[in-house]
Design a protein around this motif. Sequence first.
Motif, PDB file in Angstrom:
ATOM      1  N   TRP A 171       0.843  -1.188   0.000  1.00 23.09           N
ATOM      2  CA  TRP A 171       0.000   0.000   0.000  1.00 23.09           C
ATOM      3  C   TRP A 171       0.880   1.240   0.000  1.00 23.09           C
ATOM      4  O   TRP A 171       2.060   1.185   0.338  1.00 23.09           O
ATOM      5  CB  TRP A 171      -0.908  -0.003   1.233  1.00 23.09           C
ATOM      6  CG  TRP A 171      -1.901  -1.132   1.197  1.00 23.09           C
ATOM      7  CD1 TRP A 171      -1.647  -2.461   1.393  1.00 23.09           C
ATOM      8  CD2 TRP A 171      -3.277  -1.025   0.912  1.00 23.09           C
ATOM      9  NE1 TRP A 171      -2.788  -3.189   1.246  1.00 23.09           N
ATOM     10  CE2 TRP A 171      -3.816  -2.327   0.958  1.00 23.09           C
ATOM     11  CE3 TRP A 171      -4.123   0.035   0.636  1.00 23.09           C
ATOM     12  CZ2 TRP A 171      -5.161  -2.586   0.733  1.00 23.09           C
ATOM     13  CZ3 TRP A 171      -5.461  -0.226   0.416  1.00 23.09           C
ATOM     14  CH2 TRP A 171      -5.966  -1.531   0.462  1.00 23.09           C
ATOM     15  N   THR A 172       0.289   2.359  -0.352  1.00 21.04           N
ATOM     16  CA  THR A 172       1.000   3.624  -0.358  1.00 21.04           C
ATOM     17  C   THR A 172       0.071   4.700   0.188  1.00 21.04           C
ATOM     18  O   THR A 172      -1.086   4.430   0.522  1.00 21.04           O
ATOM     19  CB  THR A 172       1.512   3.983  -1.774  1.00 21.04           C
ATOM     20  OG1 THR A 172       2.395   5.116  -1.677  1.00 21.04           O
ATOM     21  CG2 THR A 172       0.390   4.253  -2.746  1.00 21.04           C
ATOM     22  N   ALA A 173       0.588   5.910   0.280  1.00 21.89           N
ATOM     23  CA  ALA A 173      -0.198   7.051   0.734  1.00 21.89           C
ATOM     24  C   ALA A 173      -0.323   8.047  -0.405  1.00 21.89           C
ATOM     25  O   ALA A 173       0.623   8.250  -1.161  1.00 21.89           O
ATOM     26  CB  ALA A 173       0.483   7.712   1.922  1.00 21.89           C
ATOM     27  N   ARG A 174      -1.488   8.633  -0.527  1.00 20.24           N
ATOM     28  CA  ARG A 174      -1.687   9.699  -1.502  1.00 20.24           C
ATOM     29  C   ARG A 174      -1.977  10.974  -0.738  1.00 20.24           C
ATOM     30  O   ARG A 174      -2.943  11.057   0.021  1.00 20.24           O
ATOM     31  CB  ARG A 174      -2.832   9.382  -2.458  1.00 20.24           C
ATOM     32  CG  ARG A 174      -3.044  10.494  -3.510  1.00 20.24           C
ATOM     33  CD  ARG A 174      -4.150  10.175  -4.517  1.00 20.24           C
ATOM     34  NE  ARG A 174      -5.302   9.469  -3.983  1.00 20.24           N
ATOM     35  CZ  ARG A 174      -6.351  10.049  -3.379  1.00 20.24           C
ATOM     36  NH1 ARG A 174      -6.392  11.340  -3.216  1.00 20.24           N
ATOM     37  NH2 ARG A 174      -7.361   9.312  -2.951  1.00 20.24           N
ATOM     38  N   GLY A 230      -0.219   7.148   5.289  1.00 22.77           N
ATOM     39  CA  GLY A 230      -1.370   6.387   4.802  1.00 22.77           C
ATOM     40  C   GLY A 230      -2.558   6.436   5.748  1.00 22.77           C
ATOM     41  O   GLY A 230      -3.701   6.306   5.324  1.00 22.77           O
ATOM     42  N   ALA A 261      -4.658   9.630   2.405  1.00 18.88           N
ATOM     43  CA  ALA A 261      -5.357   8.545   1.717  1.00 18.88           C
ATOM     44  C   ALA A 261      -4.466   7.302   1.670  1.00 18.88           C
ATOM     45  O   ALA A 261      -3.295   7.379   1.325  1.00 18.88           O
ATOM     46  CB  ALA A 261      -5.736   8.980   0.306  1.00 18.88           C
ATOM     47  N   HIS A 262      -5.024   6.166   2.001  1.00 20.26           N
ATOM     48  CA  HIS A 262      -4.341   4.872   2.028  1.00 20.26           C
ATOM     49  C   HIS A 262      -4.788   4.095   0.792  1.00 20.26           C
ATOM     50  O   HIS A 262      -5.969   3.789   0.650  1.00 20.26           O
ATOM     51  CB  HIS A 262      -4.758   4.148   3.315  1.00 20.26           C
ATOM     52  CG  HIS A 262      -4.042   2.891   3.592  1.00 20.26           C
ATOM     53  ND1 HIS A 262      -4.692   1.703   3.759  1.00 20.26           N
ATOM     54  CD2 HIS A 262      -2.732   2.628   3.764  1.00 20.26           C
ATOM     55  CE1 HIS A 262      -3.814   0.758   4.026  1.00 20.26           C
ATOM     56  NE2 HIS A 262      -2.612   1.293   4.034  1.00 20.26           N
ATOM     57  N   GLU A 263      -3.849   3.840  -0.124  1.00 20.97           N
ATOM     58  CA  GLU A 263      -4.208   3.214  -1.397  1.00 20.97           C
ATOM     59  C   GLU A 263      -3.338   2.001  -1.679  1.00 20.97           C
ATOM     60  O   GLU A 263      -2.136   2.013  -1.426  1.00 20.97           O
ATOM     61  CB  GLU A 263      -4.005   4.205  -2.556  1.00 20.97           C
ATOM     62  CG  GLU A 263      -4.896   5.408  -2.487  1.00 20.97           C
ATOM     63  CD  GLU A 263      -4.682   6.340  -3.673  1.00 20.97           C
ATOM     64  OE1 GLU A 263      -3.631   6.254  -4.341  1.00 20.97           O
ATOM     65  OE2 GLU A 263      -5.579   7.148  -3.913  1.00 20.97           O
ATOM     66  N   GLN A 264      -3.945   0.999  -2.268  1.00 27.16           N
ATOM     67  CA  GLN A 264      -3.184  -0.181  -2.666  1.00 27.16           C
ATOM     68  C   GLN A 264      -2.256   0.187  -3.825  1.00 27.16           C
ATOM     69  O   GLN A 264      -2.612   0.955  -4.717  1.00 27.16           O
ATOM     70  CB  GLN A 264      -4.117  -1.318  -3.078  1.00 27.16           C
ATOM     71  CG  GLN A 264      -3.382  -2.638  -3.197  1.00 27.16           C
ATOM     72  CD  GLN A 264      -4.303  -3.815  -2.969  1.00 27.16           C
ATOM     73  OE1 GLN A 264      -5.498  -3.750  -3.231  1.00 27.16           O
ATOM     74  NE2 GLN A 264      -3.746  -4.906  -2.480  1.00 27.16           N
ATOM     75  N   THR A 276      -0.500  -0.201  -7.250  1.00 30.46           N
ATOM     76  CA  THR A 276      -0.895  -0.782  -8.535  1.00 30.46           C
ATOM     77  C   THR A 276       0.302  -0.736  -9.478  1.00 30.46           C
ATOM     78  O   THR A 276       1.369  -0.242  -9.117  1.00 30.46           O
ATOM     79  CB  THR A 276      -2.054   0.024  -9.159  1.00 30.46           C
ATOM     80  OG1 THR A 276      -1.556   1.329  -9.500  1.00 30.46           O
ATOM     81  CG2 THR A 276      -3.234   0.142  -8.203  1.00 30.46           C
ATOM     82  N   SER A 308       1.892   2.563  -9.606  1.00 29.32           N
ATOM     83  CA  SER A 308       2.570   3.093  -8.414  1.00 29.32           C
ATOM     84  C   SER A 308       3.487   2.055  -7.771  1.00 29.32           C
ATOM     85  O   SER A 308       3.751   2.110  -6.582  1.00 29.32           O
ATOM     86  CB  SER A 308       1.527   3.566  -7.398  1.00 29.32           C
ATOM     87  OG  SER A 308       0.708   2.497  -6.964  1.00 29.32           O
ATOM     88  N   ARG A 314       5.963   6.656  -7.837  1.00 29.83           N
ATOM     89  CA  ARG A 314       5.253   7.375  -6.780  1.00 29.83           C
ATOM     90  C   ARG A 314       5.755   8.813  -6.662  1.00 29.83           C
ATOM     91  O   ARG A 314       5.031   9.694  -6.230  1.00 29.83           O
ATOM     92  CB  ARG A 314       5.384   6.642  -5.448  1.00 29.83           C
ATOM     93  CG  ARG A 314       4.549   5.354  -5.408  1.00 29.83           C
ATOM     94  CD  ARG A 314       4.555   4.717  -4.045  1.00 29.83           C
ATOM     95  NE  ARG A 314       5.851   4.262  -3.623  1.00 29.83           N
ATOM     96  CZ  ARG A 314       6.400   3.078  -3.942  1.00 29.83           C
ATOM     97  NH1 ARG A 314       5.750   2.233  -4.716  1.00 29.83           N
ATOM     98  NH2 ARG A 314       7.601   2.762  -3.494  1.00 29.83           N
TER      99      ARG A 314
END
Length: 159
Positions: free
Chosen positions: A7-10, A134, A138-141, A143, A146, A152
């Motif tokens: 996961w990553t943070a946006r 995150g 925003a906590h995002e999977q 892909t 990214s 990123r």
Amino acid sequence: MVFDGRWTARLPEEGGVVFLIGMRFNKWWRVDKWLPVVRAMPRMLMHLGKHPELGFLGGQSWFGRTTILVSYWRSADDLIDFASARSAPHLEAWKAYNRAVGADGTVGVWHETYVVRPGQAEAVYANMPAFGLGQAYAHEQITKDSNNSRKRLATAGPV
């Protein structure tokens, strides 16, 4: 809850602030000096928890001889406004520290402030609960778009 995988943070378009603050027990036997400093932070965090409009988004703490609270804020203005507000608990705690400890060396206090913007900060969380950037933003999977640091950080220019 643990999020399996990567996961990553946006960050929001306007960015945010990462604020690190802590204290150091220089003379651990001087409980009279460090205990008021230790007690001040929970009061501040309770106040911030009751007032989400102040811009505090959350944080995590670690304890040892040197303590650290990593916190996340909506903006630098929100952080500075909280620190200087007469109606918030920080200003009085800071004045009390200066009166009681000042430069006598018994208790150290420190902080660092980082303004973060999309494309200028990146994060990876593998098999972790929502954490850090995150959790605050925003906590995002992750892909295919990214899946590495360069992607990123793409909007920041060459890495």
